[in-house]
Structure formats: C-alpha cells, structure tokens
Design a protein around this motif. Sequence first.
Motif, PDB file in Angstrom:
ATOM      1  N   GLU A   1       0.818  -1.205   0.000  1.00 30.85           N
ATOM      2  CA  GLU A   1       0.000   0.000   0.000  1.00 30.85           C
ATOM      3  C   GLU A   1       0.855   1.259   0.000  1.00 30.85           C
ATOM      4  O   GLU A   1       0.483   2.271  -0.596  1.00 30.85           O
ATOM      5  CB  GLU A   1      -0.920  -0.020   1.217  1.00 30.85           C
ATOM      6  N   GLU A   2       2.004   1.180   0.645  1.00 29.67           N
ATOM      7  CA  GLU A   2       2.877   2.348   0.732  1.00 29.67           C
ATOM      8  C   GLU A   2       3.937   2.379  -0.362  1.00 29.67           C
ATOM      9  O   GLU A   2       4.820   3.243  -0.367  1.00 29.67           O
ATOM     10  CB  GLU A   2       3.549   2.383   2.107  1.00 29.67           C
ATOM     11  N   GLY A   3       3.864   1.404  -1.295  1.00 25.66           N
ATOM     12  CA  GLY A   3       4.790   1.414  -2.419  1.00 25.66           C
ATOM     13  C   GLY A   3       6.179   0.942  -2.078  1.00 25.66           C
ATOM     14  O   GLY A   3       7.138   1.297  -2.780  1.00 25.66           O
ATOM     15  N   ASP A   4       6.321   0.131  -1.033  1.00 23.78           N
ATOM     16  CA  ASP A   4       7.625  -0.404  -0.643  1.00 23.78           C
ATOM     17  C   ASP A   4       7.728  -1.860  -1.087  1.00 23.78           C
ATOM     18  O   ASP A   4       6.941  -2.702  -0.645  1.00 23.78           O
ATOM     19  CB  ASP A   4       7.816  -0.327   0.874  1.00 23.78           C
ATOM     20  N   PHE A   5       8.700  -2.171  -1.937  1.00 17.96           N
ATOM     21  CA  PHE A   5       8.831  -3.515  -2.480  1.00 17.96           C
ATOM     22  C   PHE A   5      10.228  -4.060  -2.226  1.00 17.96           C
ATOM     23  O   PHE A   5      11.219  -3.328  -2.270  1.00 17.96           O
ATOM     24  CB  PHE A   5       8.537  -3.514  -3.984  1.00 17.96           C
ATOM     25  N   ALA A   6      10.279  -5.364  -1.967  1.00 17.49           N
ATOM     26  CA  ALA A   6      11.556  -6.029  -1.712  1.00 17.49           C
ATOM     27  C   ALA A   6      12.367  -6.112  -3.000  1.00 17.49           C
ATOM     28  O   ALA A   6      11.820  -6.308  -4.092  1.00 17.49           O
ATOM     29  CB  ALA A   6      11.308  -7.425  -1.155  1.00 17.49           C
ATOM     30  N   ASP A   7      13.675  -5.976  -2.865  1.00 16.19           N
ATOM     31  CA  ASP A   7      14.593  -6.145  -3.994  1.00 16.19           C
ATOM     32  C   ASP A   7      15.144  -7.560  -4.047  1.00 16.19           C
ATOM     33  O   ASP A   7      15.482  -8.067  -5.121  1.00 16.19           O
ATOM     34  CB  ASP A   7      15.744  -5.145  -3.899  1.00 16.19           C
ATOM     35  N   ASP A   8      15.247  -8.187  -2.879  1.00 15.95           N
ATOM     36  CA  ASP A   8      15.803  -9.536  -2.792  1.00 15.95           C
ATOM     37  C   ASP A   8      15.013 -10.341  -1.769  1.00 15.95           C
ATOM     38  O   ASP A   8      14.371  -9.784  -0.866  1.00 15.95           O
ATOM     39  CB  ASP A   8      17.276  -9.503  -2.363  1.00 15.95           C
ATOM     40  N   PHE A   9      15.067 -11.654  -1.885  1.00 18.70           N
ATOM     41  CA  PHE A   9      14.459 -12.507  -0.877  1.00 18.70           C
ATOM     42  C   PHE A   9      15.189 -12.298   0.450  1.00 18.70           C
ATOM     43  O   PHE A   9      16.412 -12.235   0.500  1.00 18.70           O
ATOM     44  CB  PHE A   9      14.537 -13.978  -1.300  1.00 18.70           C
ATOM     45  N   GLY A  10      14.420 -12.185   1.501  1.00 21.58           N
ATOM     46  CA  GLY A  10      14.986 -11.860   2.802  1.00 21.58           C
ATOM     47  C   GLY A  10      14.661 -10.455   3.227  1.00 21.58           C
ATOM     48  O   GLY A  10      14.735 -10.130   4.414  1.00 21.58           O
ATOM     49  N   ASP A  11      14.295  -9.587   2.261  1.00 20.72           N
ATOM     50  CA  ASP A  11      13.858  -8.237   2.609  1.00 20.72           C
ATOM     51  C   ASP A  11      12.479  -8.299   3.267  1.00 20.72           C
ATOM     52  O   ASP A  11      11.696  -9.214   3.015  1.00 20.72           O
ATOM     53  CB  ASP A  11      13.794  -7.354   1.360  1.00 20.72           C
ATOM     54  N   LYS A  12      12.171  -7.314   4.084  1.00 24.59           N
ATOM     55  CA  LYS A  12      10.924  -7.322   4.842  1.00 24.59           C
ATOM     56  C   LYS A  12       9.732  -6.778   4.070  1.00 24.59           C
ATOM     57  O   LYS A  12       8.590  -6.964   4.472  1.00 24.59           O
ATOM     58  CB  LYS A  12      11.093  -6.515   6.122  1.00 24.59           C
ATOM     59  N   GLU A  13       9.976  -6.100   2.940  1.00 21.72           N
ATOM     60  CA  GLU A  13       8.894  -5.431   2.224  1.00 21.72           C
ATOM     61  C   GLU A  13       8.072  -6.418   1.382  1.00 21.72           C
ATOM     62  O   GLU A  13       8.333  -7.618   1.362  1.00 21.72           O
ATOM     63  CB  GLU A  13       9.463  -4.326   1.330  1.00 21.72           C
ATOM     64  N   CYS A  14       7.090  -5.874   0.664  1.00 27.10           N
ATOM     65  CA  CYS A  14       6.215  -6.672  -0.199  1.00 27.10           C
ATOM     66  C   CYS A  14       7.030  -7.388  -1.275  1.00 27.10           C
ATOM     67  O   CYS A  14       7.977  -6.836  -1.835  1.00 27.10           O
ATOM     68  CB  CYS A  14       5.167  -5.763  -0.842  1.00 27.10           C
ATOM     69  N   LEU A  15       6.647  -8.634  -1.584  1.00 27.87           N
ATOM     70  CA  LEU A  15       7.414  -9.487  -2.490  1.00 27.87           C
ATOM     71  C   LEU A  15       6.898  -9.492  -3.925  1.00 27.87           C
ATOM     72  O   LEU A  15       7.379 -10.273  -4.751  1.00 27.87           O
ATOM     73  CB  LEU A  15       7.415 -10.919  -1.957  1.00 27.87           C
ATOM     74  N   VAL A  16       5.928  -8.640  -4.251  1.00 30.81           N
ATOM     75  CA  VAL A  16       5.315  -8.656  -5.576  1.00 30.81           C
ATOM     76  C   VAL A  16       6.347  -8.449  -6.681  1.00 30.81           C
ATOM     77  O   VAL A  16       6.296  -9.107  -7.728  1.00 30.81           O
ATOM     78  CB  VAL A  16       4.194  -7.598  -5.667  1.00 30.81           C
ATOM     79  N   GLU A  17       7.294  -7.578  -6.469  1.00 28.97           N
ATOM     80  CA  GLU A  17       8.257  -7.246  -7.512  1.00 28.97           C
ATOM     81  C   GLU A  17       9.284  -8.343  -7.764  1.00 28.97           C
ATOM     82  O   GLU A  17      10.024  -8.286  -8.748  1.00 28.97           O
ATOM     83  CB  GLU A  17       8.981  -5.943  -7.163  1.00 28.97           C
ATOM     84  N   ILE A  18       9.342  -9.348  -6.875  1.00 27.93           N
ATOM     85  CA  ILE A  18      10.264 -10.454  -7.114  1.00 27.93           C
ATOM     86  C   ILE A  18       9.503 -11.760  -7.332  1.00 27.93           C
ATOM     87  O   ILE A  18      10.019 -12.852  -7.084  1.00 27.93           O
ATOM     88  CB  ILE A  18      11.295 -10.612  -5.978  1.00 27.93           C
TER      89      ILE A  18
END
Length: 450
Positions: A266-283
């Motif tokens: 919702e806040e536009g924060d996406f994970a760059d790699d597995f293990g990141d805490k953000e949303c996983l949609v972009e990976i």
Amino acid sequence: MDTFHDQEALGDFGMPARMMTEHLLEPVAKGSVTSRLGPLEKVHAFWFAGMSCDGCTVSVTGATTPSIESLLLGAHPGLPRLILHHPVVNVESGPNYLRAHEEAIQGKLDAPYVIILEGSITDETLAMDTGGYWVGQGEEPWGPNGEHRTVTTDEWIARLAPGAAASIAIGTCATWGGVPAAEGNPTGAMSLMDFLGKDYRSALGVPVVNIPGCAPVGDNFTETAAAILYFLQGFGPLPEFDELGRPAWLFGDTVHRHCVRGAYYEEGDFADDFGDKECLVEIGCWGPVVNCNITERGAINHHGGCMNAGGACIGCTMPGFPDKFTPFYTRSPGSAVSSTASRLMGGIIKPLRNITNAHLNREVRWDREGAVPSAWSREKSEPGVVADVFHRFYDKLRRSGDTARNPGEVWGKRVEATQRSGGSATATMAADDVHDRIGNGSDNHRADES
C-alpha cells in the motif's frame, strides 16, 4: 466382479498387530454406540494416492485444529469416529488392508464411507496400450480365471465413488491436476473433478469437495472433513462451498488481503531480494490474485506459511498452477501497472503517515516543554517548523468534531505549570506548585474546622 480374497484363508497375513486398525483403536476411542450423539458411531474414509508426492499426507498428519488423531479417536462431541484406511498409516497391509474396500464394493460395510484422493488421476487407457498401468493400489482376483491383477486408483475411485457419502480431493494435484497434469505430461493426468465429471453427485447428493494446495494447509483439510462429518451426522447443513467446490470460508479471499506484508504494498515499498521485509510482488509474488489462506492460518499449528516466512506466492492453490504461473520468482506482467500506481500513491501516503507517527509518538507534555526526557533521544532533533505546523493542523482536524471541546466548566481542569511559565518550567517548578496547592488545601481545611 464378484470374486474377492478369501479372508479366512488369509488369517493374520499382513496384520503385524493381529487385528485391523479399527479394532486396535476401538478400546481407546472416546465414543461408543450408546454415548455417541447422533445416528452415526463411525464413518469409513478410503484414502487413495494417485500421481502424488505424499506431501498432502504429511500436511494432514501435522494438522492441529482438529488433529487427525482426534478424528480417529472420536474426541469431538457429536462427530462420528473416523475409520481411516490409509496405505501409509494403517497397521494391516496386503489383502487384509483391502478388506474394507471389498466390503464397500459388496455393500457389506458396517457404516457409511467417504473417498479421499491425494494426487492426480491418470488416464490408464494410455498405459493399457503397452500392457502396463500408471498408478496401482493392491491386487484383487479380478483377472482372467480369477487371477490376481493390480487394481489402479482410477478403478477404485470409479467403483467406490457412486456409493460414497462424499468424495474429497486433497491437494492441487487431486483438485486441479497440478504438476503431474502440466503441459507436456505423458500420463493424461487430471483432477478428481475432471475424472468424475460435472454431473457427479455422491450418494447424499454432494459434488466433489476440493481442498487445494501444494501441499495444502493440513488444518484446511481436517476442518473441512469435520464440517462434512457434522453434516453426515445431521447436526447442521452442508457448509458453504464456492463454484469450484472449495470451502468458501477458507478460500474466499486472496493471499494479499491478509498478508503480513500487505501494508508495504500500500505504501509502495517492495523487496529487492528474498529476505527483505517489504512486499514481495516485484520479485515474483502472485499473492494479490491467488485464493489461499496460508498467510492468516499458517502452515503448521498456525505458524509459518509462504509469505510469513519470506517466500513468494507461486499460486499453488489455483487451477491454473503451474502452467499459468511460470516462470516462477519473476515479476508478473500485471504487477507493473499495480505496483507503479502503488508507488505513486505510497509516495504521498507514506511521508504523511511518518509525520503523524512522529506526532503520536510524543506525550502532550513533551510538546509543551519542547523536549523528550529520555537519554535515548539525545541525538534526535525536535520537530521542525513544517512538522509543527502539520501537527497543529492535524490536531485541529481531529478535535473539530469533539463535543468535549465545547465551552463550559470542566471538573478538575487546571492550568499546567508548564503553561503558566511559558512552556519552559522544570520538574522542580511543577513540584513546588504541587506543594503550594497541598499547603493551601490544608490551610483551608483547618479554617473550615475553626
């Protein structure tokens, strides 16, 4: 076929405990014919394996609400005892393991039965062309002149499904075909629903019940099984299922709606790699369009689950899996639009929320004194002019509809020492003010007494 094993001739063969699993558990079961609520004391469950990895069996044995053990022991009030005929967990084997199957086909079984399929059903006609078979379970004297031949899972299902009280498919392979039915497979694999057809109804009028997942949440299966058993016992209507035969209360929402990472999206924060805490949609996470409840229920004992543990959803509960979700762990085409929109909106929403969060992380007294009395915050600066203006405006909006702010005498209201001294009073000044009030109160009390 009217030829079956001669059970008397078999004796104890294939029964290390010298008794059937049902009879072994009966002395420790919680119910009996006299104490059981409802007409059914027990229900048989025939578990068949098709093109399967046995992952569904592993999931169900780990279920806790209810557990498979409690169903086998009849520990739930009103539920009939479940007599499970499973090729992995039963104590008997060989022809004695198939005794109940034979009695069900003959109409001699002492209680109603349900059939459960794990794994996809194959097209055995393809294998027959070369004189073989894809998936078999036991042998029966159904060959020419009473010879023993392997009985395929297809044949067991075809024979038992018409008389079953319910037919249940567990796991994505059994519900939709799954990996064995992926494009290019040589077996003609299909789901239980595809095999039985759209017009199939059990002996009690129930279509095929589907509980997908690869592997499924074990509790999803045992909870649904318990609900069906209550229906068979006459204690309630059949629970709600969707148009694909899935339990509606378990698969009515998408993964995304209950995902622990949903707020990052919702806040536009996406994970760059597995293990990141953000949303996983972009990976490569398909959660926004996949019907599954694993994020809210967890994998085992309400813990774990794909996104909860950092794994992206690959759509394993869906009929289109796996063909429509490959390649895995790459961004889906549709996410480019939605994630871009989320970033644009999140670029506005997130800063505003951070400002409000900073405001709500302060006591009103700290705002008046202009300082936080904590050594942990010594290096943190106070809110600037812009933040202060925003906070004042926010508070004005928040309290604009508060009727408690209307003019009038309020009991106990007093002017704070920090307000009287221009917002710079120290704790010592406030303490002196308290002592003065106590002293004046005592003098007034003595004056009243005199």
